[in-house]
Scaffold this motif. Structure first.
Motif, mmCIF file in Angstrom:
data_model
loop_
_atom_site.group_PDB
_atom_site.id
_atom_site.type_symbol
_atom_site.label_atom_id
_atom_site.label_comp_id
_atom_site.label_asym_id
_atom_site.label_seq_id
_atom_site.Cartn_x
_atom_site.Cartn_y
_atom_site.Cartn_z
ATOM 1 N N UNK A 1 2.861 4.944 7.131
ATOM 2 C CA UNK A 1 1.908 5.918 6.604
ATOM 3 C C UNK A 1 2.587 7.284 6.466
ATOM 4 N N UNK A 2 2.239 8.004 5.425
ATOM 5 C CA UNK A 2 2.754 9.354 5.239
ATOM 6 C C UNK A 2 2.271 10.269 6.366
ATOM 7 N N UNK A 3 3.089 11.226 6.802
ATOM 8 C CA UNK A 3 2.686 12.136 7.872
ATOM 9 C C UNK A 3 1.361 12.850 7.540
ATOM 10 N N UNK A 4 0.473 12.865 8.514
ATOM 11 C CA UNK A 4 -0.799 13.557 8.349
ATOM 12 C C UNK A 4 -1.858 12.749 7.616
ATOM 13 N N UNK A 5 -1.533 11.535 7.167
ATOM 14 C CA UNK A 5 -2.495 10.705 6.441
ATOM 15 C C UNK A 5 -3.081 9.638 7.367
ATOM 16 N N UNK A 6 -4.263 9.155 6.997
ATOM 17 C CA UNK A 6 -4.904 8.081 7.742
ATOM 18 C C UNK A 6 -5.382 6.989 6.787
ATOM 19 N N UNK A 7 -5.282 5.760 7.247
ATOM 20 C CA UNK A 7 -5.775 4.623 6.463
ATOM 21 C C UNK A 7 -6.041 3.476 7.423
ATOM 22 N N UNK A 8 -7.046 2.676 7.135
ATOM 23 C CA UNK A 8 -7.391 1.573 8.034
ATOM 24 C C UNK A 8 -6.859 0.248 7.496
ATOM 25 N N UNK A 9 -6.815 -0.728 8.379
ATOM 26 C CA UNK A 9 -6.416 -2.078 7.989
ATOM 27 C C UNK A 9 -7.356 -2.618 6.910
ATOM 28 N N UNK A 10 -8.654 -2.392 7.068
ATOM 29 C CA UNK A 10 -9.617 -2.919 6.108
ATOM 30 C C UNK A 10 -9.434 -2.286 4.734
ATOM 31 N N UNK A 11 -9.090 -0.998 4.680
ATOM 32 C CA UNK A 11 -8.850 -0.357 3.386
ATOM 33 C C UNK A 11 -7.698 -1.025 2.643
ATOM 34 N N UNK A 12 -6.667 -1.369 3.376
ATOM 35 C CA UNK A 12 -5.513 -2.027 2.755
ATOM 36 C C UNK A 12 -5.880 -3.433 2.287
ATOM 37 N N UNK A 13 -6.553 -4.168 3.142
ATOM 38 C CA UNK A 13 -6.960 -5.532 2.782
ATOM 39 C C UNK A 13 -7.873 -5.509 1.556
ATOM 40 N N UNK A 14 -8.843 -4.606 1.542
ATOM 41 C CA UNK A 14 -9.780 -4.519 0.418
ATOM 42 C C UNK A 14 -9.074 -4.110 -0.876
ATOM 43 N N UNK A 15 -8.102 -3.199 -0.769
ATOM 44 C CA UNK A 15 -7.380 -2.760 -1.966
ATOM 45 C C UNK A 15 -6.638 -3.916 -2.610
ATOM 46 N N UNK A 16 -6.017 -4.749 -1.784
ATOM 47 C CA UNK A 16 -5.290 -5.904 -2.322
ATOM 48 C C UNK A 16 -6.262 -6.919 -2.912
ATOM 49 N N UNK A 17 -7.327 -7.218 -2.179
ATOM 50 C CA UNK A 17 -8.294 -8.228 -2.628
ATOM 51 C C UNK A 17 -9.008 -7.817 -3.907
ATOM 52 N N UNK A 18 -9.099 -6.515 -4.162
ATOM 53 C CA UNK A 18 -9.792 -6.047 -5.370
ATOM 54 C C UNK A 18 -8.924 -6.171 -6.624
ATOM 55 N N UNK A 19 -7.630 -6.378 -6.428
ATOM 56 C CA UNK A 19 -6.713 -6.381 -7.562
ATOM 57 C C UNK A 19 -6.099 -7.745 -7.849
ATOM 58 N N UNK A 20 -5.829 -8.518 -6.802
ATOM 59 C CA UNK A 20 -5.195 -9.823 -6.996
ATOM 60 C C UNK A 20 -5.960 -10.874 -6.202
#
Length: 500
Positions: free
Chosen positions: A448-467
């Motif tokens: 993750x980039x310094x100072x940024x936040x992201x959750x596991x679910x956000x990553x999973x959902x982003x992938x599932x929405x595209x492929x």
């Protein structure tokens, strides 16, 4: 090459003449004998030819297994058209990519997968057909395309392309492996001779017909004059009972299919007295359960779409851990980076020669030339031969990284591409990790980039929405820094060592 240069269609003719009253395709609501199957193929070929489909035209098929799917394949065989099946598990975005690559003249889709086409411009297609009898704006019902053929003949040759199978998305975009009639006939003959397939054999066609395993076994059984028992969707209980109901003798399996079937067999009281072979890959405990509880054998092998299926094959009991020995008439070696064969006991890239090797990648001469360097087809897989001639699989080359999850290929690059588009992500490495149910599962290791936040679910959902959903990470690990080489590239081997 097929006997006397015959194409796949000629074998349908032979079957109709010699065993016309015997079952060829057994579906949920109807059974087609060899004679009936040929008639339906001829009628469909005539109908789509009248609409302008001819030799060399691509016909995309987005559908689950059915009798009509087999008839579409048969019509391509007669016309000299090229089938281009599409994985129905793909997202709409991925389906569009495949259609753009295929540049088809016809598309056949079943009602369940119409939504994946909603945003795709299909205006350039000559024929848009909906499998079944349902009427939908912009699509002609496939049932309306079956017409009397008038015994029209078409030019076709054994070396003509028959099917293009999506494969090798190592850079995030699929390629198409072009297989000829001769490729698939040779592959089928090897299966027939090695397994002793006859007119009495019945294959449970549960694996998708867009995969080489499902297609190759189905064609081999047709070539042998046997029958395919078709299931449109995998229902373990139904499949377990179909084995008894139709005296199925062989099927193919990838995790977790066999485990689910064995559980369903136990729950339903199915006997499986007819079952002789299960072909595929699975965990040792699952294979042992099959051997203990039934009279079937488990056979495994090595192959890929580019080799029309397996090039090695053997019973797991012959040499546990191996993929069997090369099939007769097929040359399989392990090569070093200079194209020289490595000694017995050493690991090299598995390379193949023979009539099973594909014609090349669709509209990708550079990829074809690279795969066929040194006079061999380079598979991108690593292997080792022992002193008895058995091949042992040793994984993928780094440049051909692949995750095999539930029988589906997941290429890390296509998952990484989407995760890297997220503004919070500095880097990502996608790897395969052992999974009891699926064989392998997708894991994303994310910086993750310094100072940024992201959750596991956000990553999973982003992938599932595209492929396709089967490509989404099942596990996400977050790290402060991914290991990198001196040139700044992510060190995949180091990531695997730390996170597998």
């Amino acid at each position: 090459m097929g006997p006397q240069g015959l194409t796949l269609y000629e074998f349908l003719l032979q079957n109709a003449k010699t065993r016309g009253s015997e079952a060829a395709i057994i579906g949920a609501d109807r059974t087609a004998t060899h004679a009936q199957f040929l008639k339906r193929v001829d009628q469909l070929a005539a109908g789509i030819h009248r609409l302008g489909i001819s030799k060399g035209d691509r016909i995309c098929i987005l559908a689950q297994n059915s009798l009509e799917y087999f008839e579409l394949y048969g019509s391509c065989a007669k016309l000299g058209a090229i089938a281009y099946p599409i994985n129905w598990r793909l997202s709409a975005e991925e389906v569009q990519q495949v259609i753009e690559l295929a540049d088809p003249q016809m598309l056949a889709v079943d009602p369940a997968h119409l939504p994946q086409l909603k945003e795709i411009d299909l205006g350039s297609l000559r024929v848009r057909s909906l499998i079944g009898e349902e009427n939908v704006d912009g699509f002609v019902a496939l049932t309306d395309l079956y017409v009397d053929d008038g015994d029209e003949s078409f030019d076709r040759k054994v070396d003509d392309p028959f099917v293009i199978l999506a494969t090798a998305a190592t850079e995030g975009v699929s390629r198409g492996a072009v297989l000829s009639h001769g490729n698939l006939i040779a592959a089928g003959d090897h299966l027939i001779n090695t397994l002793g397939l006859t007119t009495k054999d019945r294959h449970l066609a549960a694996l998708p017909l867009f995969h080489i395993t499902g297609l190759g076994l189905s064609l081999a059984v047709i070539r042998a004059g046997g029958a395919n028992v078709v299931t449109d969707a995998f229902d373990p209980l139904q499949a377990a009972q179909l084995i008894d109901a139709h005296q199925v003798t062989l099927l193919a399996s990838f995790p977790p299919v066999l485990t689910m079937l064995l559980e369903a067999r136990q729950a339903s009281g199915a006997q499986w007295d007819s079952l002789r072979y299960v072909l595929g890959l699975d965990a040792p405990d699952t294979i042992q359960r099959l051997l203990t509880e039934t009279g079937a054998e488990f056979w495994t092998g090595f192959g890929q779409s580019e080799t029309s299926g397996v090039v090695t094959l053997g019973s797991v009991m012959e040499k546990p851990g191996s993929t069997g020995k090369p099939l007769p008439g097929v040359s399989v070696v392990c090569l070093d980076e200079k194209g020289k064969e490595v000694p017995v006991g050493q690991t090299g890239e598995i390379a193949v020669r023979g009539e099973l090797v594909f014609k090349g990648y669709w509209r990708d001469a550079d990829a074809t030339d690279y795969a066929s360097r040194h006079g061999w087809h380079h598979t991108g897989d690593l292997g080792m031969f022992d002193e008895e001639g058995y091949l042992f699989y040793r994984g993928r080359k780094p440049e051909k990284e692949l995750i095999k999850s539930g029988g589906e290929n997941v290429y890390p690059a296509e998952v990484e591409r989407i995760i890297l588009e997220m503004p919070q992500v500095a880097g990502v490495c996608v790897i395969g990790v052992p999974d009891e149910k699926w064989g392998e599962a997708v894991k994303a290791v994310v910086e993750i980039l310094p100072g940024k936040k992201i959750s596991e679910m956000q990553i999973v959902d982003a992938v599932a929405s595209r492929i396709a959903a089967y490509k989404k990470p099942r596990v996400v690990d977050f790290v402060e820094k991914l290991p990198r080489s001196e040139d700044g590239e992510i060190d995949r081997a180091a990531v695997k060592a730390d996170h597998s």
